[in-house]
Design an enzyme around this catalytic site. Structure first.
Site, PDB file in Angstrom:
ATOM      1  N   SER A 198       1.147  -0.931  -0.099  1.00 54.50           N
ATOM      2  CA  SER A 198       0.089   0.035   0.378  1.00 54.50           C
ATOM      3  C   SER A 198       1.120   1.663   0.281  1.00 54.50           C
ATOM      4  O   SER A 198       1.611   1.832  -0.340  1.00 54.50           O
ATOM      5  CB  SER A 198      -0.983  -0.199   1.139  1.00 54.50           C
ATOM      6  OG  SER A 198      -1.564   1.201   1.247  1.00 54.50           O
ATOM      7  N   ASP A 223     -10.676  -4.535  -4.274  1.00 54.67           N
ATOM      8  CA  ASP A 223      -9.908  -3.060  -3.596  1.00 54.67           C
ATOM      9  C   ASP A 223     -10.179  -1.786  -4.149  1.00 54.67           C
ATOM     10  O   ASP A 223     -10.284  -1.668  -5.168  1.00 54.67           O
ATOM     11  CB  ASP A 223      -8.276  -3.513  -3.941  1.00 54.67           C
ATOM     12  CG  ASP A 223      -7.353  -2.654  -2.704  1.00 54.67           C
ATOM     13  OD1 ASP A 223      -8.099  -1.761  -2.784  1.00 54.67           O
ATOM     14  OD2 ASP A 223      -6.701  -2.724  -2.755  1.00 54.67           O
ATOM     15  N   HIS A 238      -8.326  -4.966  -0.134  1.00 54.97           N
ATOM     16  CA  HIS A 238      -6.924  -4.016  -0.358  1.00 54.97           C
ATOM     17  C   HIS A 238      -6.675  -5.252   0.911  1.00 54.97           C
ATOM     18  O   HIS A 238      -4.823  -4.841   0.437  1.00 54.97           O
ATOM     19  CB  HIS A 238      -6.834  -2.834   0.831  1.00 54.97           C
ATOM     20  CG  HIS A 238      -6.097  -1.596   0.517  1.00 54.97           C
ATOM     21  ND1 HIS A 238      -5.261  -1.300  -0.372  1.00 54.97           N
ATOM     22  CD2 HIS A 238      -5.192  -0.943   1.769  1.00 54.97           C
ATOM     23  CE1 HIS A 238      -4.691  -0.767  -0.519  1.00 54.97           C
ATOM     24  NE2 HIS A 238      -4.159  -0.403   0.913  1.00 54.97           N
TER      25      HIS A 238
HETATM   26  C1  MLT Z   1      -3.293   4.117   2.125  1.00 54.67           C
HETATM   27  O1  MLT Z   1      -3.966   3.861   2.616  1.00 54.67           O
HETATM   28  O2  MLT Z   1      -1.600   4.109   2.454  1.00 54.67           O
HETATM   29  C2  MLT Z   1      -2.959   4.307   0.523  1.00 54.67           C
HETATM   30  O3  MLT Z   1      -4.188   3.768   0.680  1.00 54.67           O
HETATM   31  C3  MLT Z   1      -2.030   4.855  -0.313  1.00 54.67           C
HETATM   32  C4  MLT Z   1      -1.345   5.761   0.171  1.00 54.67           C
HETATM   33  O4  MLT Z   1      -2.213   6.817   1.164  1.00 54.67           O
HETATM   34  O5  MLT Z   1      -0.134   5.943   0.274  1.00 54.67           O
END
Ligand code: MLT
Length: 202
Positions: A105, A156, A187
């Protein structure tokens, strides 16, 4: 010993490979250690903690909203992390030829940014639920000789399949050898991601 600019966890391994582990939002340097062992039990592990705090949750760069990134900060933080990898490589005697980034992520996004900005010393990356971290690049990176596995979840809502495909296209355009896998799921990571990463690396 100094923290080399980032609070981090390092553990030596039994092979030449080092996994550079990059956690997601709200994680820390310990979050992906089990994942690292599961992907390659013999590899050394290098895992920094993101320095940007979002309501107390560590991240690797600032965002303005979900999926809306502060791109100036992405550039700044990617370069800073690149310097950390260089210092850590000297300190821990890490061979860049055997360094593999594994990001989840937000961690996948900073790893992708490092590659797109040409500040990554790793030439291999496993990007789990990644997005396109930069909408424009000042100069084109040379990603020839670089390999990446992009792993997405079909349902996701954040790292959506078209975004992952756009990242794959971008990396391919600059010469990277990219494999994209979209599996059932959201996710969050599943055992299928771990098994696929393991196989891809082997
Ligand atoms: C996260 O929650 O980390 C996002 O989905 C990805 C990001 O902000 O880089």
């Amino acid at each position: 010993m100094s923290d080399l600019g980032f609070i981090h966890h390092y553990e030596p391994g039994k092979s030449e490979r080092t996994l550079f582990l990059l956690h997601g939002t709200g994680g820390n340097e310990h979050d992906l250690i089990d994942l690292g062992h599961a992907i390659d039990p013999d590899a050394a592990l290098l895992s920094p903690r993101g320095k940007v705090l979002e309501n107390g949750a560590p991240r690797f760069f600032r965002r303005l909203a979900e999926g809306v990134f502060d791109e100036a900060d992405v550039v700044h933080r990617a370069k800073e992390l690149g310097q950390f990898v260089e210092s850590a490589s000297t300190t821990y005697k890490i061979d860049p030829n055997h360094l593999v980034a594994v990001g989840y992520s937000n961690g996948a996004n900073i790893a992708a940014a490092m590659m797109l900005l040409g500040v990554a010393t790793f030439r291999s990356a496993i990007l789990l639920r990644p997005m396109v971290p930069l909408s424009k690049l000042e100069k084109e990176p040379d990603l020839n000789g670089t390999k990446a596995l992009l792993s997405g979840g079909k349902f996701d809502p954040i790292a959506q399949t078209p975004i992952i495909e756009a990242l794959a296209e971008l990396m391919r355009r600059f010469g990277a050898d990219v494999t994209t896998q979209i599996r059932a799921g959201g996710h969050e990571l599943t055992m299928a991601d771990v098994m696929a990463a393991r196989e891809w690396l082997a």
